[in-house]
Design an enzyme around this catalytic site. Structure first.
Site, short mmCIF file in Angstrom:
data_model
loop_
_atom_site.label_atom_id
_atom_site.label_comp_id
_atom_site.label_asym_id
_atom_site.label_seq_id
_atom_site.Cartn_x
_atom_site.Cartn_y
_atom_site.Cartn_z
N ILE A 2 -1.13 -11.20 1.34
CA ILE A 2 -1.68 -12.44 1.88
C ILE A 2 -2.96 -12.14 2.66
O ILE A 2 -3.02 -11.15 3.41
CB ILE A 2 -0.65 -13.16 2.77
N PHE A 60 0.82 -1.22 0.00
CA PHE A 60 0.00 0.00 0.00
C PHE A 60 0.86 1.27 0.00
O PHE A 60 0.41 2.32 -0.44
CB PHE A 60 -0.92 0.02 1.22
N THR A 110 -9.97 -10.47 7.57
CA THR A 110 -10.91 -9.51 6.97
C THR A 110 -10.62 -9.38 5.47
O THR A 110 -9.76 -10.09 4.94
CB THR A 110 -10.73 -8.11 7.63
N LEU A 116 3.71 -5.12 -12.47
CA LEU A 116 3.13 -5.67 -11.23
C LEU A 116 3.74 -7.03 -10.90
O LEU A 116 3.44 -8.04 -11.53
CB LEU A 116 1.60 -5.80 -11.43
N SER A 118 3.90 -9.07 -1.86
CA SER A 118 3.04 -10.25 -1.73
C SER A 118 1.94 -9.91 -0.75
O SER A 118 2.23 -9.51 0.39
CB SER A 118 3.88 -11.44 -1.21
N ARG A 154 -0.68 -18.19 2.58
CA ARG A 154 0.78 -18.11 2.57
C ARG A 154 1.38 -19.19 1.65
O ARG A 154 2.36 -18.94 0.95
CB ARG A 154 1.32 -18.24 4.00
N HIS A 165 -9.20 -6.85 4.23
CA HIS A 165 -8.19 -5.78 4.12
C HIS A 165 -7.23 -6.04 2.97
O HIS A 165 -6.76 -5.12 2.30
CB HIS A 165 -7.42 -5.68 5.43
#
Ligand SMILES: Nc1c(NC[C@H](O)[C@H](O)[C@H](O)CO)[nH]c(=O)[nH]c1=O
Ligand SMILES: CC(=O)[C@@H](O)COP(=O)(O)O
Length: 134
Positions: free
Chosen positions: A70, A45, A74, A101, A68, A110, A76
């Site tokens: 994961i 982010f 939630t 990307l 990465s 994971r 999120h």
């Protein structure tokens, strides 16, 4: 002409992104490209500002993102991934420079993340091809 790449690498899930960074560096060398600058950011982010700084550099032909995302308890991971991916694309168009990307996810366990560390190679390959073709 030697293609110069900038790497933006997330520290979040560093056990994975470290492997990914190494794979990306190896593939860049294989393709005859140079990794001129690497910026480590806390997480996916947090990438946009680092991407922008590299895109502003005339000595960098393309930017490769490595991270990465994961899943947790939630949604999120969806927020992180969807907005980061969109901004990565927006910055590429804003600076007229490839920004690729190398970030698997969202909705990823994971184990699935371990199986997708080669996304970094994919991103390096795409960056080199775009620079050569555009
Ligand atoms: N859950 C993951 C994150 N989350 C952290 C954010 O990317 C960011 O660092 C935080 O919100 C502070 O701004 N980041 C990843 O790269 N991967 C994840 O799985
Ligand atoms: C994608 C993430 O930031 C992840 O750590 C969130 O975990 P949670 O959904 O359990 O808060």
């Amino acid at each position: 002409m030697t293609i110069s790449l900038g790497f933006v690498v997330a520290e979040f899930n560093r056990d994975l992104t470290y492997q990914m960074e190494l794979l990306g560096r190896e593939h860049a060398e294989f393709l005859g490209a140079t990794v001129k600058e690497t910026i480590l950011v806390p997480g996916v982010f947090d990438m946009p500002l680092a991407i922008k700084k590299l895109c502003q550099r005339e000595d960098i032909d393309a930017v490769v993102t490595i991270g990465s995302v994961i899943e947790g308890e939630t949604d999120h991971d969806q927020v992180v991934m969807q907005h980061a991916a969109r901004k990565i694309m927006d910055l590429s168009l804003e600076f007229n420079k490839p920004v690729t990307l190398g970030i698997p996810g969202p909705g990823m366990t994971r184990m699935a993340a371990h199986e997708r560390v080669d996304y970094a190679k994919r991103a390096v390959e795409a960056a080199v091809k775009l620079v050569r073709r555009l």
